[in-house]
Design an enzyme around this catalytic site. Structure first.
Site, mmCIF file in Angstrom:
data_model
loop_
_atom_site.group_PDB
_atom_site.id
_atom_site.type_symbol
_atom_site.label_atom_id
_atom_site.label_comp_id
_atom_site.label_asym_id
_atom_site.label_seq_id
_atom_site.Cartn_x
_atom_site.Cartn_y
_atom_site.Cartn_z
ATOM 1 N N HIS A 5 -3.982 -24.097 -12.172
ATOM 2 C CA HIS A 5 -4.433 -25.220 -11.358
ATOM 3 C C HIS A 5 -5.734 -25.787 -11.912
ATOM 4 O O HIS A 5 -6.778 -25.144 -11.848
ATOM 5 C CB HIS A 5 -4.635 -24.730 -9.922
ATOM 6 C CG HIS A 5 -5.002 -25.780 -8.939
ATOM 7 N ND1 HIS A 5 -6.213 -25.795 -8.293
ATOM 8 C CD2 HIS A 5 -4.315 -26.855 -8.491
ATOM 9 C CE1 HIS A 5 -6.258 -26.820 -7.465
ATOM 10 N NE2 HIS A 5 -5.120 -27.480 -7.568
ATOM 11 N N HIS A 38 -9.635 -34.483 -11.265
ATOM 12 C CA HIS A 38 -8.991 -34.295 -9.970
ATOM 13 C C HIS A 38 -9.064 -35.561 -9.134
ATOM 14 O O HIS A 38 -8.140 -35.871 -8.382
ATOM 15 C CB HIS A 38 -9.636 -33.136 -9.208
ATOM 16 C CG HIS A 38 -9.071 -32.934 -7.843
ATOM 17 N ND1 HIS A 38 -7.731 -32.727 -7.632
ATOM 18 C CD2 HIS A 38 -9.642 -32.928 -6.626
ATOM 19 C CE1 HIS A 38 -7.506 -32.597 -6.332
ATOM 20 N NE2 HIS A 38 -8.636 -32.721 -5.698
#
Length: 347
Positions: A26, A68
């Site tokens: 991630h 992100h």
């Protein structure tokens, strides 16, 4: 809540698990390096991750980069660059108003003058020693790293890109889908068995991608709220048996928030069984070692930054039947996955 133990192998047999779950790094090994940097992705590959995950946003000149969020205030040193002081702006994105610096207001050349920093310095103080060491990487650079590492290690390293805020970017003339598909095609990745998954919290852009690529698509879902494109009234409406059948018409699988499978208290939900019944795979997010993020029964001590029993938490979800999972700590994910495989073999 039942915790895993000797019944793990039995759980696997019950769910018909034969393939090992995939470990998705991630934002890279973001528990150990600043997220979405080549440092983080490289660390994840070294730790055995099957896929590295770049969240994708565009620059002013239309280049896809890994961040992100398009708001880069927390993840770069942009605030310390006086030459960009006048780029600070307030914008409303997917209904949320925020102030900062945004990738779509910078050319790639300008972004490359910035350096990445740790987003969660209080929870991950050790990561701050890498502040200033890495650039904002492009999708091209992430693909090149995965291909190079695949060649060097002899195992296939895939990528798992997320299209961030696709409706917003389309509204300002920087749509993501065609840019992403073209890069994947150039890499030779336009097959259902390519080492790629494309994920999104929105619905309509996944449906659009379905007509553009044969790469597998993943519908992300959160425990609260709804897709920003308004395609569905809520994520909860999407996890009914009928809702899941509708998702299966365009997606290979779903990426639900952990608590949609196992709430903080009480028994597990039926989501895994329901999704599998609809023909969907499940890749839940996100397994993190800090107490702040762990389910209550896996925390150790009271300090939010202390690490708890992440391996056990992952083992529990593998026992429930997930097909893969996102983690900030790929080495713990690999340990858990391999331990589960051993238990299954022994069972």
């Amino acid at each position: 809540m039942v915790v895993p133990g000797a019944a793990l192998g039995q759980d696997h047999a019950m769910h018909g698990k034969t393939d090992k779950p995939i470990v998705i790094a991630h934002r890279g090994a973001s528990g150990e390096r600043p997220e979405h940097t080549l440092l983080s992705y490289q660390r994840a590959i070294e730790q055995g991750a099957d896929f590295i995950e770049p969240d994708l946003v565009p620059t002013k000149d239309g280049v896809l980069v890994a961040r992100h969020e398009n708001n880069i205030t927390e993840t770069t040193d942009v605030a310390s660059h006086p030459e960009f002081a006048d780029r600070k702006a307030t914008k409303t994105i997917d209904g949320e108003t925020m102030t900062g610096w945004f990738t779509e207001d910078f050319t790639l050349a300008e972004l490359k003058t910035l350096r990445a920093k740790e987003r969660l310095p209080k929870l991950r103080p050790d990561n701050t020693k890498f502040d200033g060491q890495a650039e904002v990487p492009t999708l091209d650079e992430v693909i090149a790293l995965a291909k190079k590492a695949s060649k060097e290690t002899g195992r296939t390293i895939g990528i798992y890109p997320e299209t961030k805020h696709p409706s917003y970017f389309a509204s300002i003339g920087l749509p993501l889908e065609q840019r992403l598909v073209e890069k994947l095609k150039a890499a030779g990745w336009d097959r259902a068995d390519a080492p790629v998954f494309i994920q999104s919290f929105e619905v309509n852009n996944l449906k659009k991608l379905k007509a553009m690529t044969r790469v597998r698509l993943i519908q992300l879902m959160a425990g609260a709220g709804a897709p920003a494109d308004g395609a569905q009234p809520s994520y909860k409406a999407m996890i009914t048996p009928e809702g899941l059948k509708a998702v299966a018409a365009y997606a290979y699988g779903i990426g639900p928030e952990l608590t949609m499978i196992q709430p903080a208290t009480g028994p597990a939900t039926t989501l895994i069984a329901d999704a599998h019944a609809a023909g969907l795979k499940l890749h839940p997010w996100t397994f993190r070692a800090e107490n702040f993020f762990l389910l209550p029964s896996y925390r150790s001590g009271a300090n939010p930054a202390d690490h708890g029993r992440l391996k056990e938490e992952i083992l529990y979800f593998i026992g429930l039947g997930v097909d893969g999972f996102f983690t900030d700590f790929p080495y713990i994910g690999v340990e858990a996955r391999d331990a589960a495989a051993g238990a299954h073999k022994g069972g």
